[in-house]
Motif scaffolding. Structure first.
Motif, mmCIF file in Angstrom:
data_model
loop_
_atom_site.group_PDB
_atom_site.id
_atom_site.type_symbol
_atom_site.label_atom_id
_atom_site.label_comp_id
_atom_site.label_asym_id
_atom_site.label_seq_id
_atom_site.Cartn_x
_atom_site.Cartn_y
_atom_site.Cartn_z
ATOM 1 N N GLN A 58 24.004 31.599 50.004
ATOM 2 C CA GLN A 58 24.816 30.662 49.434
ATOM 3 C C GLN A 58 26.322 30.281 50.091
ATOM 4 O O GLN A 58 26.964 29.158 49.817
ATOM 5 C CB GLN A 58 25.018 30.722 48.110
ATOM 6 N N GLY A 59 26.773 31.128 50.786
ATOM 7 C CA GLY A 59 28.056 31.043 51.508
ATOM 8 C C GLY A 59 29.278 31.676 51.000
ATOM 9 O O GLY A 59 28.982 32.469 49.936
ATOM 10 N N ARG A 60 30.471 31.865 51.542
ATOM 11 C CA ARG A 60 31.473 32.670 51.067
ATOM 12 C C ARG A 60 32.074 32.086 49.659
ATOM 13 O O ARG A 60 32.479 33.076 48.930
ATOM 14 C CB ARG A 60 32.420 32.653 52.187
ATOM 15 N N ARG A 61 32.152 30.956 49.370
ATOM 16 C CA ARG A 61 32.800 30.321 48.214
ATOM 17 C C ARG A 61 31.873 30.801 46.988
ATOM 18 O O ARG A 61 32.212 31.345 45.822
ATOM 19 C CB ARG A 61 32.999 28.921 48.220
ATOM 20 N N ALA A 62 30.686 30.884 47.241
ATOM 21 C CA ALA A 62 29.592 31.349 46.132
ATOM 22 C C ALA A 62 29.834 32.795 45.877
ATOM 23 O O ALA A 62 29.440 33.212 44.782
ATOM 24 C CB ALA A 62 28.197 31.031 46.219
ATOM 25 N N SER A 63 30.042 33.508 46.880
ATOM 26 C CA SER A 63 30.029 34.987 46.684
ATOM 27 C C SER A 63 31.542 35.483 46.246
ATOM 28 O O SER A 63 31.670 36.637 45.812
ATOM 29 C CB SER A 63 29.902 35.516 48.111
ATOM 30 N N TYR A 64 32.376 34.339 45.851
ATOM 31 C CA TYR A 64 33.843 34.868 45.139
ATOM 32 C C TYR A 64 33.562 35.658 43.937
ATOM 33 O O TYR A 64 34.198 36.697 43.779
ATOM 34 C CB TYR A 64 34.752 33.764 44.932
ATOM 35 N N LYS A 65 32.784 35.232 43.127
ATOM 36 C CA LYS A 65 32.389 35.817 41.876
ATOM 37 C C LYS A 65 32.066 36.967 41.972
ATOM 38 O O LYS A 65 32.231 38.083 40.906
ATOM 39 C CB LYS A 65 31.711 34.816 41.156
ATOM 40 N N LEU A 66 31.390 37.499 42.860
ATOM 41 C CA LEU A 66 30.784 38.899 43.229
ATOM 42 C C LEU A 66 31.467 40.122 43.905
ATOM 43 O O LEU A 66 31.521 41.117 43.605
ATOM 44 C CB LEU A 66 29.535 38.868 43.761
ATOM 45 N N GLU A 67 32.558 39.542 44.256
ATOM 46 C CA GLU A 67 33.592 40.329 44.980
ATOM 47 C C GLU A 67 34.544 41.163 43.834
ATOM 48 O O GLU A 67 34.740 40.659 42.780
ATOM 49 C CB GLU A 67 34.612 39.589 45.944
ATOM 50 N N THR A 68 35.101 42.069 44.233
ATOM 51 C CA THR A 68 35.804 42.977 43.538
ATOM 52 C C THR A 68 37.262 42.191 43.070
ATOM 53 O O THR A 68 37.659 41.832 44.230
ATOM 54 C CB THR A 68 36.126 44.636 43.879
ATOM 55 N N PHE A 69 37.591 42.433 42.060
ATOM 56 C CA PHE A 69 39.052 41.736 41.602
ATOM 57 C C PHE A 69 40.053 42.712 41.814
ATOM 58 O O PHE A 69 40.005 43.757 41.640
ATOM 59 C CB PHE A 69 38.798 41.091 40.116
ATOM 60 N N TYR A 70 41.044 42.023 42.434
ATOM 61 C CA TYR A 70 42.294 42.806 42.623
ATOM 62 C C TYR A 70 43.771 42.030 42.214
ATOM 63 O O TYR A 70 43.703 40.650 42.457
ATOM 64 C CB TYR A 70 42.240 43.361 43.927
ATOM 65 N N TRP A 71 44.495 42.610 41.783
ATOM 66 C CA TRP A 71 45.649 41.990 41.455
ATOM 67 C C TRP A 71 46.578 41.815 42.639
ATOM 68 O O TRP A 71 46.654 42.453 43.576
ATOM 69 C CB TRP A 71 46.552 42.665 40.555
ATOM 70 N N SER A 72 47.433 40.909 42.695
ATOM 71 C CA SER A 72 48.172 40.146 44.017
ATOM 72 C C SER A 72 49.682 40.275 43.471
ATOM 73 O O SER A 72 49.952 39.380 42.639
ATOM 74 C CB SER A 72 47.857 39.210 44.598
ATOM 75 N N TRP A 73 50.220 41.163 43.746
ATOM 76 C CA TRP A 73 51.974 41.038 43.220
ATOM 77 C C TRP A 73 52.648 40.458 44.297
ATOM 78 O O TRP A 73 52.940 41.154 45.514
ATOM 79 C CB TRP A 73 52.345 42.286 42.908
ATOM 80 N N ILE A 74 53.319 39.078 44.238
ATOM 81 C CA ILE A 74 54.041 38.831 45.204
ATOM 82 C C ILE A 74 55.537 38.727 44.833
ATOM 83 O O ILE A 74 55.936 38.858 43.745
ATOM 84 C CB ILE A 74 53.449 37.225 45.304
#
Length: 74
Positions: A58-74
Motif C-alpha cells: 500500500q505504500g509508505r503513507r499507509a504503513s505509518y500507523k504500523l511504525e513504532t511511535f517515538y516522541w520528538s523533542w524539538i
C-alpha cells in the motif's frame, strides 16, 4: 512459497491471498511438486512482518500507523 509471497502477493497490485495461492498452485503443478494448502499459505502470509507487507502493498503513507511511535523533542 516465500518467493511467491515476495514477487506476487507483496506488490502494489494488491492481489488477494487466494489469487496468489492459485498462481503458486499452478506453478507447483507444472513442476510436479506438491503445493501447500490455502490454509498453510494464509498462515505464512500472517507470519510475515506486517509493516513490511503494508509498505510493499500500500505504500509508505499507509504503513505509518504500523511504525513504532517515538516522541520528538524539538
Amino acid at each position: 512459497m516465500g518467493e511467491v509471497l515476495d514477487s506476487d502477493y507483496e506488490t502494489l497490485k494488491q492481489k488477494t491471498r487466494y489469487a496468489s495461492w492459485a498462481g503458486l498452485k499452478l506453478a507447483c503443478e507444472k513442476q510436479a511438486v506438491v503445493a501447500p494448502s490455502y490454509k498453510t499459505f494464509c498462515i505464512a502470509v500472517k507470519k510475515r512482518p506486517a509493516l513490511n507487507q503494508t509498505l510493499k502493498r500500500q505504500g509508505r503513507r499507509a504503513s505509518y500507523k504500523l511504525e513504532t511511535f517515538y516522541w520528538s523533542w524539538i
